[in-house]
Write a protein that holds these residues in place. Structure first.
Motif, PDB file in Angstrom:
ATOM      1  N   GLY A  43       0.846  -1.313   0.085  1.00 55.27           N
ATOM      2  CA  GLY A  43      -0.067  -0.211  -0.086  1.00 55.27           C
ATOM      3  C   GLY A  43       0.726   1.230   0.090  1.00 55.27           C
ATOM      4  O   GLY A  43       1.856   1.229   0.359  1.00 55.27           O
ATOM      5  N   THR A  44       0.328   2.240  -0.358  1.00 51.86           N
ATOM      6  CA  THR A  44       1.013   3.562  -0.666  1.00 51.86           C
ATOM      7  C   THR A  44       0.147   4.690   0.145  1.00 51.86           C
ATOM      8  O   THR A  44      -1.029   4.364   0.678  1.00 51.86           O
ATOM      9  N   PRO A  45       1.000   5.698   0.742  1.00 52.72           N
ATOM     10  CA  PRO A  45       0.169   6.838   1.615  1.00 52.72           C
ATOM     11  C   PRO A  45      -1.065   7.301   0.699  1.00 52.72           C
ATOM     12  O   PRO A  45      -0.899   7.478  -0.465  1.00 52.72           O
ATOM     13  N   GLY A  46      -2.124   7.530   1.141  1.00 56.47           N
ATOM     14  CA  GLY A  46      -3.342   7.805   0.379  1.00 56.47           C
ATOM     15  C   GLY A  46      -4.425   6.859  -0.068  1.00 56.47           C
ATOM     16  O   GLY A  46      -5.259   7.161  -0.891  1.00 56.47           O
ATOM     17  N   GLY A  47      -3.930   5.632   0.246  1.00 53.86           N
ATOM     18  CA  GLY A  47      -4.795   4.439  -0.151  1.00 53.86           C
ATOM     19  C   GLY A  47      -4.302   3.704  -1.483  1.00 53.86           C
ATOM     20  O   GLY A  47      -5.100   2.918  -1.948  1.00 53.86           O
ATOM     21  N   LYS A  96      -7.004   2.725  13.960  1.00 54.24           N
ATOM     22  CA  LYS A  96      -7.429   1.913  12.847  1.00 54.24           C
ATOM     23  C   LYS A  96      -6.317   0.980  12.508  1.00 54.24           C
ATOM     24  O   LYS A  96      -5.295   1.364  11.963  1.00 54.24           O
ATOM     25  N   VAL A  97      -6.785  -0.506  12.258  1.00 53.40           N
ATOM     26  CA  VAL A  97      -5.818  -1.292  11.713  1.00 53.40           C
ATOM     27  C   VAL A  97      -5.894  -1.535  10.323  1.00 53.40           C
ATOM     28  O   VAL A  97      -7.165  -1.394   9.605  1.00 53.40           O
ATOM     29  N   ILE A  98      -4.916  -1.354   9.513  1.00 55.10           N
ATOM     30  CA  ILE A  98      -4.689  -1.410   8.178  1.00 55.10           C
ATOM     31  C   ILE A  98      -4.264  -2.666   7.706  1.00 55.10           C
ATOM     32  O   ILE A  98      -3.312  -3.147   8.192  1.00 55.10           O
ATOM     33  N   SER A  99      -5.116  -3.051   6.735  1.00 55.07           N
ATOM     34  CA  SER A  99      -4.659  -4.387   6.172  1.00 55.07           C
ATOM     35  C   SER A  99      -4.369  -3.884   4.385  1.00 55.07           C
ATOM     36  O   SER A  99      -4.846  -3.236   3.998  1.00 55.07           O
ATOM     37  N   GLU A 100      -3.385  -4.867   4.138  1.00 54.86           N
ATOM     38  CA  GLU A 100      -2.729  -4.479   2.629  1.00 54.86           C
ATOM     39  C   GLU A 100      -2.020  -5.764   2.277  1.00 54.86           C
ATOM     40  O   GLU A 100      -1.646  -6.443   2.895  1.00 54.86           O
ATOM     41  N   PRO A 101      -1.969  -5.946   0.596  1.00 54.61           N
ATOM     42  CA  PRO A 101      -1.262  -6.897   0.232  1.00 54.61           C
ATOM     43  C   PRO A 101       0.277  -6.707   0.779  1.00 54.61           C
ATOM     44  O   PRO A 101       0.873  -5.698   1.018  1.00 54.61           O
ATOM     45  N   ALA A 102       0.922  -7.812   0.797  1.00 55.77           N
ATOM     46  CA  ALA A 102       2.359  -7.569   1.217  1.00 55.77           C
ATOM     47  C   ALA A 102       3.305  -8.567   0.295  1.00 55.77           C
ATOM     48  O   ALA A 102       2.633  -9.557  -0.062  1.00 55.77           O
ATOM     49  N   ARG A 103       4.625  -8.277   0.260  1.00 56.44           N
ATOM     50  CA  ARG A 103       5.449  -9.178  -0.129  1.00 56.44           C
ATOM     51  C   ARG A 103       6.596  -9.584   1.039  1.00 56.44           C
ATOM     52  O   ARG A 103       6.881  -8.587   1.545  1.00 56.44           O
ATOM     53  N   ILE A 104       6.921 -10.903   1.044  1.00 61.54           N
ATOM     54  CA  ILE A 104       7.653 -11.218   2.042  1.00 61.54           C
ATOM     55  C   ILE A 104       9.122 -11.894   0.956  1.00 61.54           C
ATOM     56  O   ILE A 104       8.968 -12.654   0.288  1.00 61.54           O
ATOM     57  N   VAL A 105      10.106 -11.547   1.271  1.00 65.35           N
ATOM     58  CA  VAL A 105      11.744 -11.819   0.512  1.00 65.35           C
ATOM     59  C   VAL A 105      12.288 -12.367   1.741  1.00 65.35           C
ATOM     60  O   VAL A 105      12.807 -12.019   2.740  1.00 65.35           O
ATOM     61  N   ILE A 106      12.773 -13.730   1.257  1.00 63.71           N
ATOM     62  CA  ILE A 106      13.580 -14.615   2.471  1.00 63.71           C
ATOM     63  C   ILE A 106      14.876 -14.785   1.701  1.00 63.71           C
ATOM     64  O   ILE A 106      14.801 -15.232   0.470  1.00 63.71           O
ATOM     65  N   ILE A 107      16.046 -14.216   2.283  1.00 66.31           N
ATOM     66  CA  ILE A 107      17.335 -14.595   2.011  1.00 66.31           C
ATOM     67  C   ILE A 107      18.040 -15.206   2.794  1.00 66.31           C
ATOM     68  O   ILE A 107      18.094 -14.838   4.106  1.00 66.31           O
ATOM     69  N   VAL A 108      18.763 -16.144   2.768  1.00 65.60           N
ATOM     70  CA  VAL A 108      19.550 -16.895   3.373  1.00 65.60           C
ATOM     71  C   VAL A 108      20.930 -16.544   3.067  1.00 65.60           C
ATOM     72  O   VAL A 108      21.405 -16.861   1.926  1.00 65.60           O
ATOM     73  N   HIS A 109      21.800 -16.160   3.832  1.00 68.54           N
ATOM     74  CA  HIS A 109      23.271 -15.491   3.634  1.00 68.54           C
ATOM     75  C   HIS A 109      24.115 -15.865   4.887  1.00 68.54           C
ATOM     76  O   HIS A 109      23.849 -15.903   6.132  1.00 68.54           O
ATOM     77  N   PRO A 110      25.511 -15.526   4.387  1.00 68.33           N
ATOM     78  CA  PRO A 110      26.449 -15.430   5.365  1.00 68.33           C
ATOM     79  C   PRO A 110      26.343 -14.021   6.501  1.00 68.33           C
ATOM     80  O   PRO A 110      25.922 -13.352   5.787  1.00 68.33           O
ATOM     81  N   GLU A 111      26.704 -14.320   7.731  1.00 68.21           N
ATOM     82  CA  GLU A 111      26.456 -12.803   8.563  1.00 68.21           C
ATOM     83  C   GLU A 111      27.944 -12.223   8.090  1.00 68.21           C
ATOM     84  O   GLU A 111      28.810 -12.415   8.941  1.00 68.21           O
ATOM     85  N   THR A 112      27.742 -11.151   7.353  1.00 66.92           N
ATOM     86  CA  THR A 112      28.859 -10.467   7.016  1.00 66.92           C
ATOM     87  C   THR A 112      28.634  -9.002   7.001  1.00 66.92           C
ATOM     88  O   THR A 112      27.406  -8.623   6.691  1.00 66.92           O
ATOM     89  N   ALA A 113      29.386  -7.790   7.118  1.00 62.18           N
ATOM     90  CA  ALA A 113      29.101  -6.552   6.954  1.00 62.18           C
ATOM     91  C   ALA A 113      28.653  -6.443   5.632  1.00 62.18           C
ATOM     92  O   ALA A 113      27.750  -5.582   5.404  1.00 62.18           O
ATOM     93  N   ALA A 114      29.057  -6.999   4.698  1.00 65.69           N
ATOM     94  CA  ALA A 114      28.730  -6.646   3.244  1.00 65.69           C
ATOM     95  C   ALA A 114      26.922  -7.219   2.975  1.00 65.69           C
ATOM     96  O   ALA A 114      26.343  -6.364   2.334  1.00 65.69           O
ATOM     97  N   THR A 115      26.540  -8.152   3.622  1.00 62.38           N
ATOM     98  CA  THR A 115      25.279  -8.674   3.482  1.00 62.38           C
ATOM     99  C   THR A 115      24.557  -7.603   4.214  1.00 62.38           C
ATOM    100  O   THR A 115      23.263  -7.016   3.740  1.00 62.38           O
ATOM    101  N   ALA A 116      24.777  -7.175   5.609  1.00 57.19           N
ATOM    102  CA  ALA A 116      24.144  -6.385   6.247  1.00 57.19           C
ATOM    103  C   ALA A 116      23.905  -4.900   5.678  1.00 57.19           C
ATOM    104  O   ALA A 116      22.731  -4.431   5.588  1.00 57.19           O
ATOM    105  N   LYS A 117      24.866  -4.388   4.912  1.00 54.19           N
ATOM    106  CA  LYS A 117      24.795  -3.307   4.151  1.00 54.19           C
ATOM    107  C   LYS A 117      23.804  -3.332   2.882  1.00 54.19           C
ATOM    108  O   LYS A 117      22.933  -2.565   2.542  1.00 54.19           O
ATOM    109  N   ALA A 118      23.990  -4.548   2.316  1.00 47.60           N
ATOM    110  CA  ALA A 118      23.046  -4.760   1.129  1.00 47.60           C
ATOM    111  C   ALA A 118      21.489  -4.631   1.577  1.00 47.60           C
ATOM    112  O   ALA A 118      20.594  -4.323   0.977  1.00 47.60           O
ATOM    113  N   ILE A 119      21.293  -5.367   2.520  1.00 45.98           N
ATOM    114  CA  ILE A 119      19.997  -5.430   3.111  1.00 45.98           C
ATOM    115  C   ILE A 119      19.362  -4.167   3.470  1.00 45.98           C
ATOM    116  O   ILE A 119      17.989  -3.717   3.287  1.00 45.98           O
ATOM    117  N   ALA A 120      20.502  -3.292   4.136  1.00 46.91           N
ATOM    118  CA  ALA A 120      19.896  -1.996   4.609  1.00 46.91           C
ATOM    119  C   ALA A 120      19.638  -1.050   3.259  1.00 46.91           C
ATOM    120  O   ALA A 120      18.892  -0.274   3.062  1.00 46.91           O
TER     121      ALA A 120
END
Length: 129
Positions: free
Chosen positions: A33-37, A79-103
């Motif tokens: 969803g985006t602001p304004g509906g 008010k509770v807002i309901s909206e479509p969503a996407r969930i992205v699952i990424i399995v990765h090593p714990e590194t500074a580079a992956t943390a930066k990419a996710i951010a």
């Protein structure tokens, strides 16, 4: 049926090259969803995924569709807002580079689609082929 096969294909492709080791499973929750509906279109989502997410995690990831709900603690109403969503699952090593990419992924989505946030959860996992 086609959607199920597509999800299975994504899961197969998302098997990381570091199988047999400890890793982090990150789930990113994107409200559509985006602001304004308004709504983020499927075309906009696919473009965001191709331009922003996939280049940072080309070895694989999984995308699920769902429906999310939330209440803005700063909003004028309770008010509770309901909206479509996407969930992205990424399995990765714990590194500074992956943390930066996710951010970067989260920041880009927030800015591009005027979102308040992208929810992120992390948990340690053991990758097994």
């Amino acid at each position: 049926m086609k959607r199920f096969v597509f999800i299975l294909l994504l899961l197969a492709l998302a098997t990381p090259s570091f199988a047999g080791s400890a890793a982090i499973e990150t789930k990113l929750y994107f409200g559509m969803g985006t602001p304004g509906g308004g709504r983020i279109s499927e075309r906009q989502w696919v473009r965001f995924l191709a331009e922003t997410v996939t280049p940072r995690f080309p070895d694989g990831l999984t995308v699920l569709s769902g429906t999310g709900q939330w209440r803005d603690p700063k909003g004028q109403s309770a008010k509770v807002i309901s909206e479509p969503a996407r969930i992205v699952i990424i399995v990765h090593p714990e590194t500074a580079a992956t943390a930066k990419a996710i951010a970067e992924i989260r920041q880009t989505y927030v800015k591009r689609f005027r979102q308040q946030s992208v929810l992120q959860t992390d948990q340690p996992v053991n990758v097994v082929e």
